[in-house]
Design an enzyme around this catalytic site. Sequence first.
Site, PDB file in Angstrom:
ATOM      1  CG  ASN A 223      33.695  87.921   5.615  1.00 51.91           C
ATOM      2  OD1 ASN A 223      33.941  87.884   4.423  1.00 51.91           O
ATOM      3  ND2 ASN A 223      34.635  87.770   6.544  1.00 51.91           N
TER       4      ASN A 223
ATOM      5  CE  LYS B 260      39.397  99.359  10.406  1.00 50.17           C
ATOM      6  NZ  LYS B 260      38.323  98.863   9.570  1.00 50.17           N
TER       7      LYS B 260
HETATM    8  N1  CTP Z   1      42.697  92.202   9.251  1.00 50.69           N
HETATM    9  C1  CTP Z   1      43.545  91.211   9.657  1.00 50.69           C
HETATM   10  N2  CTP Z   1      43.200  90.400  10.694  1.00 50.69           N
HETATM   11  C2  CTP Z   1      42.035  90.601  11.354  1.00 50.69           C
HETATM   12  C3  CTP Z   1      41.155  91.624  10.946  1.00 50.69           C
HETATM   13  C4  CTP Z   1      41.521  92.419   9.877  1.00 50.69           C
HETATM   14  O1  CTP Z   1      44.607  91.030   9.049  1.00 50.69           O
HETATM   15  N3  CTP Z   1      41.716  89.813  12.364  1.00 50.69           N
HETATM   16  C5  CTP Z   1      43.113  93.083   8.141  1.00 50.69           C
HETATM   17  C6  CTP Z   1      42.278  92.988   6.880  1.00 50.69           C
HETATM   18  O2  CTP Z   1      42.860  92.058   5.963  1.00 50.69           O
HETATM   19  C7  CTP Z   1      42.326  94.395   6.337  1.00 50.69           C
HETATM   20  C8  CTP Z   1      42.470  95.248   7.561  1.00 50.69           C
HETATM   21  O3  CTP Z   1      42.950  94.398   8.587  1.00 50.69           O
HETATM   22  O4  CTP Z   1      43.470  94.618   5.525  1.00 50.69           O
HETATM   23  C9  CTP Z   1      41.210  95.942   8.037  1.00 50.69           C
HETATM   24  O5  CTP Z   1      40.152  95.052   8.148  1.00 50.69           O
HETATM   25  P1  CTP Z   1      38.694  95.546   8.561  1.00 50.69           P
HETATM   26  O6  CTP Z   1      37.785  94.357   8.598  1.00 50.69           O
HETATM   27  O7  CTP Z   1      38.313  96.739   7.750  1.00 50.69           O
HETATM   28  O8  CTP Z   1      38.919  96.127   9.999  1.00 50.69           O
HETATM   29  P2  CTP Z   1      39.194  95.540  11.397  1.00 50.69           P
HETATM   30  O9  CTP Z   1      40.639  95.747  11.707  1.00 50.69           O
HETATM   31  O10 CTP Z   1      38.686  94.146  11.517  1.00 50.69           O
HETATM   32  O11 CTP Z   1      38.358  96.551  12.302  1.00 50.69           O
HETATM   33  P3  CTP Z   1      36.766  96.744  12.439  1.00 50.69           P
HETATM   34  O12 CTP Z   1      36.136  95.456  11.967  1.00 50.69           O
HETATM   35  O13 CTP Z   1      36.591  97.017  13.862  1.00 50.69           O
HETATM   36  O14 CTP Z   1      36.436  97.914  11.544  1.00 50.69           O
END
Ligand code: CTP
Length: 398
Positions: free
Chosen positions: A206, A332
Site C-alpha cells: 500500500n 476499532k
Molecule cells: N492493524 C494491524 N494488523 C492488521 C491490520 C491493521 O495491526 N492486519 C493495525 C494498524 O496498524 C492500525 C489499526 O490496526 O493501527 C487499524 O488499521 P486499519 O487499516 O485502519 O484498519 P483495519 O483493522 O485493517 O480495518 P479495515 O481495513 O477493515 O478498515
Amino acid sequence: MNLTGKRILLGITGSIAAYKTIDLIRRLIDLGAEITVAMTRSAQTFITPLTFETVSRKKVFTDLTQEPLSHITLLENSDLFLIAPATANIIGKMASGIADDLMSTLLMASPVPVLMVPAMNNWMYENPILQRNKEILEEKGIEVLEPESGDLACGHKGIGRFPETEKIIKKVIEILKKKEDLSGETVLITAGPTREPIDPVRFVSNRSSGKMGYSLARVAWRRGAEVTLISGPTTLKPPVGVNYIPVERTEEMMKKVISSFENATIGIMAAAVADWSPEISPHKIKKNGGTLTLRMKENPDILKKMGDRKGKRILVGFAAETDNAVENGKKKLIEKNLDMVVVNDLRDEGAGFDVDTNKVTMIDRKGRVSELPLMSKIEVADRIIDKVIELKRSQNLS
Ligand code: CTP
C-alpha cells in the site's frame, strides 16, 4: 512556564529576521532564562554583537578563536541550543557535516537538544535540496520549526517567515519541559506498509510512507523512552537512538511485534498492515494474454492480538478511514481493546499517506474526542505522546 535556571545558547545566522531575535531574547529573559548569544559572520552584517550584548547582558561569541574551547564550554553550560534565524546555509552545512566556523562547530559538538528556526525566501525554503537537508537534520533528532506563510522581506508571499516570538517560546518550553517525560518507558512502534509477495519478483502493498511511525519513534526517543521501531519497507532512514527492526511481510512483523511487546510499556501501531496476502507462486507468473486472478487470504490482525495481551500497557492504534471516520475509529478502539485510537480521515487534504503533514482525531476509551488541526507529522507525534502520558498517569492513579 517559568524558565528560571534554564540556559539557552542562541545561535544567530545571517537572515534579515535576525532583528526579530531581540524581542525573543527579551521574552526568554523575562521568563527567567539565561541567554548566551553566538553569531555567524554574516549575522553580524545585519546586526552588531553589541546589540545582543546589551540585550542579553552577556558576552557574545562570534569566533572559534575568541576563547579556547568555546565550542565545548558553551554547550556544557546550556540546556538547549536554539538557532534562530537559521539560514539555508547553516542547515546545509549541518546536513553535510561541515564544521568550519564557530556556529557549525557548536552544532557538530552539541550534546544538548537543538531547535532550528529557519527564515528565508519561499523559493529557497521550497528548494528540494533544502527540504532534503531539513529531513536529514530531523532524522538525526534536530527539531526544525516550520516557518510561517505570509509576506516575506524580499516582497514575495509564501512560506519562509520567521515565526511569531510566542510560537518559538512555546516550542522552547515544550522541549525543555519534555526532555525526559518518557524516561523509564519502553515504547514499541510499528510503521510503514507490509509487503506480501505474489511471486519471486512481485508483491502487493500500500501507499504508506512510514513517516507517521518514524516521527513517533523520533519523538518518543527524544522524550527519553527506549524505543523499538518495527518497520515495513520505506525510503526513510531509521531515527537515531532507536532499536530498528526492518521487516517485509505481515507474518514477519507479527512475530517481531509479539516478542518485543513482552518488554514494552507502551505500544503504538502505526503500520499500514496489508490486510490480505496472496498465495505465493514459487515461479515468476508468466503473461498468458488474458487475466490474472489472485486468491488472497486475510492476514492476522497484529494490533488485535496485542489488545488481547495488553495487560497494563498503554496501547494505541491508528484507523485509516474514508467514511464515518470517527464512528469507525471508535469501533476499532473497542474491537481491538485499545486505550486510544488515532483516526485519519483520508479524504482530508494534507492527511494520511505519503505527506509530511497529518490531520488526526484522537479518541480515548472514555470516548473523549480531540480533533487536531493540520500539522506536521512530528507535531502530531508530540501530541499523541502527550496524550499517552496523560493516559499513563490516569492509569497509575486509578
Ligand atoms: N492493524 C494491524 N494488523 C492488521 C491490520 C491493521 O495491526 N492486519 C493495525 C494498524 O496498524 C492500525 C489499526 O490496526 O493501527 C487499524 O488499521 P486499519 O487499516 O485502519 O484498519 P483495519 O483493522 O485493517 O480495518 P479495515 O481495513 O477493515 O478498515
